[in-house]
Design a protein around this motif. Structure first.
Motif, short mmCIF file in Angstrom:
data_model
loop_
_atom_site.label_atom_id
_atom_site.label_comp_id
_atom_site.label_asym_id
_atom_site.label_seq_id
_atom_site.Cartn_x
_atom_site.Cartn_y
_atom_site.Cartn_z
N PHE A 164 -1.22 -32.85 21.05
CA PHE A 164 -1.54 -32.79 19.63
C PHE A 164 -1.05 -31.53 18.94
O PHE A 164 -0.66 -31.59 17.76
CB PHE A 164 -3.04 -33.01 19.42
CG PHE A 164 -3.41 -34.43 19.70
CD1 PHE A 164 -2.97 -35.44 18.86
CD2 PHE A 164 -4.13 -34.78 20.82
CE1 PHE A 164 -3.25 -36.77 19.13
CE2 PHE A 164 -4.42 -36.09 21.10
CZ PHE A 164 -3.98 -37.10 20.25
N GLU A 165 -1.02 -30.41 19.62
CA GLU A 165 -0.36 -29.26 19.03
C GLU A 165 1.11 -29.59 18.78
O GLU A 165 1.69 -29.20 17.76
CB GLU A 165 -0.50 -28.04 19.94
CG GLU A 165 -1.92 -27.47 19.97
CD GLU A 165 -2.12 -26.40 21.02
OE1 GLU A 165 -1.11 -25.96 21.61
OE2 GLU A 165 -3.28 -26.00 21.27
N THR A 166 1.69 -30.34 19.70
CA THR A 166 3.08 -30.76 19.56
C THR A 166 3.25 -31.71 18.38
O THR A 166 4.19 -31.56 17.58
CB THR A 166 3.56 -31.45 20.85
OG1 THR A 166 3.48 -30.53 21.94
CG2 THR A 166 4.99 -31.94 20.70
N MET A 167 2.35 -32.70 18.24
CA MET A 167 2.47 -33.67 17.16
C MET A 167 2.37 -32.99 15.80
O MET A 167 3.18 -33.24 14.90
CB MET A 167 1.39 -34.73 17.28
CG MET A 167 1.41 -35.54 18.57
SD MET A 167 2.91 -36.53 18.77
CE MET A 167 2.59 -37.85 17.62
N HIS A 168 1.37 -32.12 15.64
CA HIS A 168 1.22 -31.42 14.36
C HIS A 168 2.38 -30.45 14.12
O HIS A 168 2.84 -30.30 12.98
CB HIS A 168 -0.11 -30.68 14.32
CG HIS A 168 -1.31 -31.58 14.22
ND1 HIS A 168 -1.63 -32.25 13.06
CD2 HIS A 168 -2.24 -31.95 15.13
CE1 HIS A 168 -2.72 -32.98 13.26
NE2 HIS A 168 -3.10 -32.82 14.51
N HIS A 169 2.83 -29.81 15.17
CA HIS A 169 3.96 -28.89 15.10
C HIS A 169 5.20 -29.63 14.59
O HIS A 169 5.85 -29.20 13.62
CB HIS A 169 4.21 -28.30 16.49
CG HIS A 169 5.42 -27.43 16.60
ND1 HIS A 169 5.35 -26.06 16.79
CD2 HIS A 169 6.75 -27.72 16.58
CE1 HIS A 169 6.57 -25.56 16.87
NE2 HIS A 169 7.44 -26.55 16.75
N GLU A 170 5.54 -30.73 15.23
CA GLU A 170 6.77 -31.45 14.89
C GLU A 170 6.66 -32.11 13.52
O GLU A 170 7.64 -32.15 12.76
CB GLU A 170 7.11 -32.48 15.96
CG GLU A 170 7.31 -31.92 17.37
CD GLU A 170 8.44 -30.91 17.47
OE1 GLU A 170 9.19 -30.72 16.48
OE2 GLU A 170 8.59 -30.30 18.54
N PHE A 171 5.48 -32.61 13.17
CA PHE A 171 5.32 -33.23 11.85
C PHE A 171 5.44 -32.18 10.75
O PHE A 171 5.99 -32.44 9.68
CB PHE A 171 3.98 -33.96 11.76
CG PHE A 171 3.83 -34.76 10.50
CD1 PHE A 171 4.77 -35.70 10.13
CD2 PHE A 171 2.74 -34.57 9.67
CE1 PHE A 171 4.64 -36.45 8.97
CE2 PHE A 171 2.58 -35.31 8.51
CZ PHE A 171 3.53 -36.25 8.16
N ALA A 172 4.93 -30.98 11.01
CA ALA A 172 5.06 -29.90 10.04
C ALA A 172 6.52 -29.54 9.81
O ALA A 172 6.91 -29.17 8.70
CB ALA A 172 4.27 -28.67 10.50
N HIS A 173 7.34 -29.65 10.86
CA HIS A 173 8.79 -29.45 10.68
C HIS A 173 9.35 -30.46 9.69
O HIS A 173 10.16 -30.12 8.83
CB HIS A 173 9.51 -29.60 12.02
CG HIS A 173 9.62 -28.34 12.82
ND1 HIS A 173 10.02 -27.13 12.29
CD2 HIS A 173 9.39 -28.10 14.14
CE1 HIS A 173 10.04 -26.20 13.23
NE2 HIS A 173 9.65 -26.76 14.36
N ILE A 174 8.94 -31.71 9.84
CA ILE A 174 9.43 -32.75 8.93
C ILE A 174 9.04 -32.42 7.49
O ILE A 174 9.84 -32.56 6.56
CB ILE A 174 8.87 -34.12 9.34
CG1 ILE A 174 9.44 -34.53 10.70
CG2 ILE A 174 9.19 -35.18 8.29
CD1 ILE A 174 8.81 -35.77 11.29
#
Length: 298
Positions: A164-174
């Motif tokens: 989930f840190e990864t999911m939020h991290h990557e979505f924030a990039h988008i």
């Protein structure tokens, strides 16, 4: 090549065995020789179609495909049962959290990556670091280590660290690639970024230098999204403890950067990070308390 050869050999063996065992007395009619796994997978595929593709315009891939995988790493396919569990958790804790907080079911449809790919094993870099997830141009997120999920004990701390840190991290990039943040953020600790050597620092060292994680020290864009990921997946007590241990200088730098992050999310996307954190943590607790059906789809 080996797969084709294996299938061809299996056909020959079955043909020989079936041809030489045509005595009815030797036939076990009570049990099928064929696995029901494909039937189960077909049901899961229908669930994905209804809950990911039709709802969010996301193609969830849990079978490992060569053209979707990083061929520079030795990887293992995701386990079917654990893929089902993770798919349900991602939907409840990540996708539906944004639905709830934005009140707009079209928000994720517009900005979410078009493909989520599950890989069973971690991917290790030459420097010994473990890749937890990757994003490709805002179109695809790959999550590794799916096979580390323990169906008997869902540990949200592990799920946060791995997924989930990864999911939020990557979505924030988008999000910031779609609408950029205030460039003043990049200048706050511009002389402290260390690129690929980030893994040589530990967490407390990073805090004291004004970064929420060691990975945030790699470059400003990673720093920006790490602030979002760490804030919404951890409690207020964790965040305050980090600030307390960062020292006077580290605390001031983290706070200065986070003010920009917080205002960006609220003013640009209408997302209050306090509300998002509350929603994410509540949904995490619902998973941990067994309030969400994580049973295998059959």
């Amino acid at each position: 090549m080996k797969r084709h050869y294996y299938i061809y050999s299996l056909i020959i063996i079955l043909t020989c065995v079936l041809g030489s065992c045509n005595n009815d007395e030797d036939v076990d009619r009570a049990h099928s020789i064929f696995s029901t796994e494909e039937v189960e997978r077909a049901m899961f595929d229908k669930w994905i179609l209804n809950n990911y593709t039709n709802t969010y315009n996301i193609e969830l891939k849990y079978r490992m495909e060569d053209n979707e995988s990083d061929m520079s790493h030795v990887l293992i396919p995701a386990d079917y049962t654990k893929s089902v569990i993770l798919a349900k958790i991602v939907k409840h804790v990540w996708l539906e959290a944004y639905d709830e907080i934005t009140g707009n079911p079209q928000f994720l449809c517009q900005y979410v990556p078009r493909t989520i790919h599950f890989i069973g094993s971690p991917a290790y870099e030459d420097n010994g670091t473990m890749v937890l997830g990757t994003a490709e141009g805002g179109m695809k997120i790959t999550l590794y280590s799916v096979n580390d999920i323990n169906p008997e004990y869902i540990d949200m701390n592990i799920l946060n660290e791995y997924y989930f840190e990864t999911m939020h991290h990557e979505f924030a990039h988008i999000l910031h690639q779609t609408k950029n943040y205030d460039p003043a953020f990049d200048r706050i600790t511009e002389n402290a970024y260390i690129g690929g050597d980030w893994y040589m620092s530990n967490t407390k060292e990073a805090w004291k230098q004004g970064f929420v994680t060691p990975y945030a020290m790699s470059e400003s864009r990673e720093d920006f999204v790490e602030n979002i990921a760490m804030y919404v997946t951890n409690t207020a007590a964790y965040w305050n403890d980090m600030l307390d241990n960062a020292g006077t200088q580290g605390r001031a730098l983290i706070q200065q950067k986070f003010d920009i992050v917080y205002n960006y999310m609220e003013q640009t996307w209408g997302i209050n990070l306090d509300d998002l954190r509350e929603t994410v943590l509540r949904r995490q607790n619902e998973i941990a308390d067994g309030k969400v059906d994580l049973s295998v789809i059959e």
